[in-house]
Design a protein around this motif. Structure first.
Motif, PDB file in Angstrom:
ATOM      1  N   PRO A  75       0.827  -1.219   0.000  1.00 46.07           N
ATOM      2  CA  PRO A  75       0.000   0.000   0.000  1.00 46.07           C
ATOM      3  C   PRO A  75       0.856   1.262   0.000  1.00 46.07           C
ATOM      4  O   PRO A  75       1.883   1.325   0.680  1.00 46.07           O
ATOM      5  CB  PRO A  75      -0.805  -0.128   1.301  1.00 46.07           C
ATOM      6  CG  PRO A  75      -0.829  -1.589   1.596  1.00 46.07           C
ATOM      7  CD  PRO A  75       0.493  -2.124   1.120  1.00 46.07           C
ATOM      8  N   LEU A  76       0.444   2.254  -0.781  1.00 49.90           N
ATOM      9  CA  LEU A  76       1.115   3.546  -0.787  1.00 49.90           C
ATOM     10  C   LEU A  76       0.530   4.429   0.309  1.00 49.90           C
ATOM     11  O   LEU A  76      -0.521   4.131   0.860  1.00 49.90           O
ATOM     12  CB  LEU A  76       0.950   4.210  -2.153  1.00 49.90           C
ATOM     13  CG  LEU A  76       1.658   3.526  -3.320  1.00 49.90           C
ATOM     14  CD1 LEU A  76       1.240   4.169  -4.646  1.00 49.90           C
ATOM     15  CD2 LEU A  76       3.176   3.606  -3.146  1.00 49.90           C
ATOM     16  N   SER A  77       1.190   5.523   0.590  1.00 47.02           N
ATOM     17  CA  SER A  77       0.700   6.455   1.597  1.00 47.02           C
ATOM     18  C   SER A  77       0.715   7.874   1.031  1.00 47.02           C
ATOM     19  O   SER A  77       1.500   8.198   0.132  1.00 47.02           O
ATOM     20  CB  SER A  77       1.573   6.413   2.859  1.00 47.02           C
ATOM     21  OG  SER A  77       2.871   6.907   2.583  1.00 47.02           O
ATOM     22  N   LEU A  78      -0.142   8.717   1.583  1.00 49.48           N
ATOM     23  CA  LEU A  78      -0.143  10.119   1.170  1.00 49.48           C
ATOM     24  C   LEU A  78       1.183  10.786   1.519  1.00 49.48           C
ATOM     25  O   LEU A  78       1.645  11.687   0.811  1.00 49.48           O
ATOM     26  CB  LEU A  78      -1.300  10.858   1.846  1.00 49.48           C
ATOM     27  CG  LEU A  78      -2.703  10.533   1.320  1.00 49.48           C
ATOM     28  CD1 LEU A  78      -3.760  11.227   2.175  1.00 49.48           C
ATOM     29  CD2 LEU A  78      -2.848  10.945  -0.143  1.00 49.48           C
ATOM     30  N   ARG A  94      -1.377  11.806  -6.226  1.00 48.98           N
ATOM     31  CA  ARG A  94      -1.838  12.278  -4.915  1.00 48.98           C
ATOM     32  C   ARG A  94      -2.987  13.268  -5.073  1.00 48.98           C
ATOM     33  O   ARG A  94      -3.982  13.207  -4.351  1.00 48.98           O
ATOM     34  CB  ARG A  94      -0.682  12.925  -4.154  1.00 48.98           C
ATOM     35  CG  ARG A  94      -1.055  13.430  -2.751  1.00 48.98           C
ATOM     36  CD  ARG A  94       0.178  13.993  -2.044  1.00 48.98           C
ATOM     37  NE  ARG A  94      -0.140  14.403  -0.678  1.00 48.98           N
ATOM     38  CZ  ARG A  94      -0.608  15.607  -0.350  1.00 48.98           C
ATOM     39  NH1 ARG A  94      -0.805  16.529  -1.306  1.00 48.98           N
ATOM     40  NH2 ARG A  94      -0.869  15.903   0.919  1.00 48.98           N
ATOM     41  N   ARG A  95      -2.854  14.189  -6.028  1.00 52.22           N
ATOM     42  CA  ARG A  95      -3.909  15.172  -6.264  1.00 52.22           C
ATOM     43  C   ARG A  95      -5.210  14.487  -6.680  1.00 52.22           C
ATOM     44  O   ARG A  95      -6.294  14.849  -6.218  1.00 52.22           O
ATOM     45  CB  ARG A  95      -3.444  16.131  -7.372  1.00 52.22           C
ATOM     46  CG  ARG A  95      -4.334  17.300  -7.662  1.00 52.22           C
ATOM     47  CD  ARG A  95      -4.221  18.363  -6.589  1.00 52.22           C
ATOM     48  NE  ARG A  95      -5.171  18.150  -5.490  1.00 52.22           N
ATOM     49  CZ  ARG A  95      -4.960  18.477  -4.243  1.00 52.22           C
ATOM     50  NH1 ARG A  95      -3.808  18.999  -3.865  1.00 52.22           N
ATOM     51  NH2 ARG A  95      -5.876  18.271  -3.320  1.00 52.22           N
ATOM     52  N   PHE A  96      -5.103  13.480  -7.543  1.00 49.59           N
ATOM     53  CA  PHE A  96      -6.282  12.743  -8.001  1.00 49.59           C
ATOM     54  C   PHE A  96      -6.956  12.027  -6.826  1.00 49.59           C
ATOM     55  O   PHE A  96      -8.187  12.054  -6.697  1.00 49.59           O
ATOM     56  CB  PHE A  96      -5.874  11.734  -9.080  1.00 49.59           C
ATOM     57  CG  PHE A  96      -7.014  10.914  -9.610  1.00 49.59           C
ATOM     58  CD1 PHE A  96      -7.796  11.385 -10.663  1.00 49.59           C
ATOM     59  CD2 PHE A  96      -7.318   9.671  -9.063  1.00 49.59           C
ATOM     60  CE1 PHE A  96      -8.860  10.630 -11.157  1.00 49.59           C
ATOM     61  CE2 PHE A  96      -8.376   8.914  -9.554  1.00 49.59           C
ATOM     62  CZ  PHE A  96      -9.149   9.400 -10.602  1.00 49.59           C
ATOM     63  N   ILE A  97      -6.177  11.392  -5.986  1.00 54.74           N
ATOM     64  CA  ILE A  97      -6.715  10.672  -4.825  1.00 54.74           C
ATOM     65  C   ILE A  97      -7.449  11.639  -3.894  1.00 54.74           C
ATOM     66  O   ILE A  97      -8.585  11.366  -3.453  1.00 54.74           O
ATOM     67  CB  ILE A  97      -5.584   9.952  -4.062  1.00 54.74           C
ATOM     68  CG1 ILE A  97      -4.983   8.818  -4.913  1.00 54.74           C
ATOM     69  CG2 ILE A  97      -6.096   9.405  -2.729  1.00 54.74           C
ATOM     70  CD1 ILE A  97      -5.916   7.683  -5.217  1.00 54.74           C
ATOM     71  N   LEU A  98      -6.855  12.763  -3.591  1.00 60.72           N
ATOM     72  CA  LEU A  98      -7.463  13.721  -2.675  1.00 60.72           C
ATOM     73  C   LEU A  98      -8.695  14.379  -3.292  1.00 60.72           C
ATOM     74  O   LEU A  98      -9.723  14.532  -2.624  1.00 60.72           O
ATOM     75  CB  LEU A  98      -6.446  14.783  -2.273  1.00 60.72           C
ATOM     76  CG  LEU A  98      -5.279  14.297  -1.397  1.00 60.72           C
ATOM     77  CD1 LEU A  98      -4.262  15.415  -1.203  1.00 60.72           C
ATOM     78  CD2 LEU A  98      -5.789  13.786  -0.047  1.00 60.72           C
ATOM     79  N   ASP A  99      -8.598  14.781  -4.550  1.00 59.25           N
ATOM     80  CA  ASP A  99      -9.715  15.461  -5.202  1.00 59.25           C
ATOM     81  C   ASP A  99     -10.956  14.583  -5.274  1.00 59.25           C
ATOM     82  O   ASP A  99     -12.090  15.077  -5.224  1.00 59.25           O
ATOM     83  CB  ASP A  99      -9.325  15.895  -6.621  1.00 59.25           C
ATOM     84  CG  ASP A  99      -8.366  17.076  -6.622  1.00 59.25           C
ATOM     85  OD1 ASP A  99      -8.161  17.672  -5.549  1.00 59.25           O
ATOM     86  OD2 ASP A  99      -7.817  17.382  -7.701  1.00 59.25           O
ATOM     87  N   ASN A 100     -10.740  13.270  -5.396  1.00 61.46           N
ATOM     88  CA  ASN A 100     -11.864  12.342  -5.559  1.00 61.46           C
ATOM     89  C   ASN A 100     -12.166  11.543  -4.291  1.00 61.46           C
ATOM     90  O   ASN A 100     -12.966  10.611  -4.326  1.00 61.46           O
ATOM     91  CB  ASN A 100     -11.579  11.393  -6.729  1.00 61.46           C
ATOM     92  CG  ASN A 100     -11.564  12.118  -8.056  1.00 61.46           C
ATOM     93  OD1 ASN A 100     -12.603  12.496  -8.585  1.00 61.46           O
ATOM     94  ND2 ASN A 100     -10.363  12.341  -8.603  1.00 61.46           N
ATOM     95  N   LYS A 101     -11.493  11.928  -3.183  1.00 62.24           N
ATOM     96  CA  LYS A 101     -11.731  11.300  -1.878  1.00 62.24           C
ATOM     97  C   LYS A 101     -11.562   9.768  -1.958  1.00 62.24           C
ATOM     98  O   LYS A 101     -12.425   8.996  -1.528  1.00 62.24           O
ATOM     99  CB  LYS A 101     -13.131  11.658  -1.352  1.00 62.24           C
ATOM    100  CG  LYS A 101     -13.303  13.163  -1.125  1.00 62.24           C
ATOM    101  CD  LYS A 101     -14.694  13.500  -0.632  1.00 62.24           C
ATOM    102  CE  LYS A 101     -14.820  14.974  -0.254  1.00 62.24           C
ATOM    103  NZ  LYS A 101     -14.472  15.895  -1.351  1.00 62.24           N
ATOM    104  N   LEU A 102     -10.420   9.352  -2.484  1.00 58.52           N
ATOM    105  CA  LEU A 102     -10.150   7.933  -2.716  1.00 58.52           C
ATOM    106  C   LEU A 102      -9.049   7.406  -1.790  1.00 58.52           C
ATOM    107  O   LEU A 102      -8.365   6.439  -2.117  1.00 58.52           O
ATOM    108  CB  LEU A 102      -9.744   7.713  -4.177  1.00 58.52           C
ATOM    109  CG  LEU A 102     -10.827   8.022  -5.213  1.00 58.52           C
ATOM    110  CD1 LEU A 102     -10.237   7.971  -6.615  1.00 58.52           C
ATOM    111  CD2 LEU A 102     -11.993   7.052  -5.093  1.00 58.52           C
ATOM    112  N   GLU A 103      -8.904   8.035  -0.635  1.00 60.94           N
ATOM    113  CA  GLU A 103      -7.844   7.613   0.281  1.00 60.94           C
ATOM    114  C   GLU A 103      -7.959   6.137   0.663  1.00 60.94           C
ATOM    115  O   GLU A 103      -6.945   5.466   0.893  1.00 60.94           O
ATOM    116  CB  GLU A 103      -7.870   8.472   1.549  1.00 60.94           C
ATOM    117  CG  GLU A 103      -7.466   9.919   1.333  1.00 60.94           C
ATOM    118  CD  GLU A 103      -8.637  10.812   0.938  1.00 60.94           C
ATOM    119  OE1 GLU A 103      -8.504  12.044   1.044  1.00 60.94           O
ATOM    120  OE2 GLU A 103      -9.688  10.283   0.512  1.00 60.94           O
ATOM    121  N   GLN A 104      -9.182   5.620   0.720  1.00 58.13           N
ATOM    122  CA  GLN A 104      -9.374   4.213   1.075  1.00 58.13           C
ATOM    123  C   GLN A 104      -8.750   3.299   0.022  1.00 58.13           C
ATOM    124  O   GLN A 104      -8.162   2.262   0.349  1.00 58.13           O
ATOM    125  CB  GLN A 104     -10.869   3.898   1.212  1.00 58.13           C
ATOM    126  CG  GLN A 104     -11.152   2.468   1.671  1.00 58.13           C
ATOM    127  CD  GLN A 104     -12.636   2.223   1.899  1.00 58.13           C
ATOM    128  OE1 GLN A 104     -13.461   3.123   1.757  1.00 58.13           O
ATOM    129  NE2 GLN A 104     -12.985   0.998   2.253  1.00 58.13           N
TER     130      GLN A 104
END
Length: 241
Positions: A75-78, A94-104
């Motif tokens: 698993p990667l981390s922010l 990272r921007r894509f993950i945060l913008d789309n609330k995909l941290e899970q």
């Protein structure tokens, strides 16, 4: 082309119990998703179709090294992604993950996910290479959004499904196209233009690009995104409807 006798035999090839589930998905694709339908199909899938999908995967030149390694990243981390400089794949990811609330999605342990699916029995008839590529496909899905430029909205997901199908010829993505076309044909004709624009864009883009499905993108976090797009023949205007 298949022989006329193979097409016109009158035999029931598609399991009729599965057909009901397919129609349920076509009625409301967001309520009964392709992920569920994919698992439903394997229980009664014609062996010839399974064998054909296996041959298709094996025929892709880039596939062999990854299939042999069975690579699944940790698993990667922010925090790790925050170390990536602007303009790199990791920074855009990272921007894509945060913008789309995909941290899970980012923190998911896909190696454990693969083990859980295998032990559940849901993949019993799924050949090992196809089983592995399904899990690996989930793991790199958001990377492909970033690399292709497709957004995580309805049209972007449809375009990316067609992109996948052009490069991977995997049953999951074929079902995505089939369910959507059935839904727009019989339920919502108003979707036809936009959905077909998305499919055609994704298909042609996927056919012209180098294959993205067998790369270890986690090793490229610090590589400039423009450099990766040039390497994979992904430099083109962004799709929009």
């Amino acid at each position: 082309m298949p022989k006329r006798s193979e097409v016109m035999s009158g035999a029931e090839i598609i399991d009729r119990g599965f057909a009901k589930k397919f129609l349920r998905a076509a009625d409301a694709p967001l309520d009964y998703g392709v992920y569920l339908l994919f698992h439903d199909w394997w229980a009664e899938a014609p062996q010839k179709a399974i064998d054909s999908y296996s041959r298709e995967l094996a025929s892709i030149p880039e596939a062999a090294p990854l299939l042999a390694s069975r690579y699944i990243s940790e698993p990667l981390s922010l925090e790790r992604l925050a170390e990536c400089a602007p303009g790199t794949l990791g920074h855009a990811y990272r921007r894509f993950i945060l913008d789309n609330k995909l941290e899970q999605n980012l923190g998911r342990n896909y190696r454990r996910f693969n083990e859980e699916l295998t032990s559940s029995g849901k993949l019993d008839r799924l050949p090992p290479d196809l089983s592995y590529m399904m899990v690996r496909g989930f793991q790199i899905h958001d990377f492909l959004h970033v690399l292709t430029g497709y957004e995580a909205d309805n049209w972007g997901e449809l375009a990316l499904a067609a992109f996948y199908l052009a490069q991977l010829r995997f049953p999951y993505h074929a079902m995505r196209v089939a369910v959507t076309t059935a839904h727009m044909a019989f339920v919502r004709p108003g979707l036809i233009v936009d959905a077909m624009d998305a499919f055609v864009d994704g298909w042609s883009y996927g056919r012209s690009a180098r294959n993205l499905n067998f790369e270890r993108w986690e090793d490229e976090l610090d590589t400039p995104l423009d450099q990766l797009r040039a390497r994979m023949n992904l430099n083109r205007e962004k799709f929009a409807v």
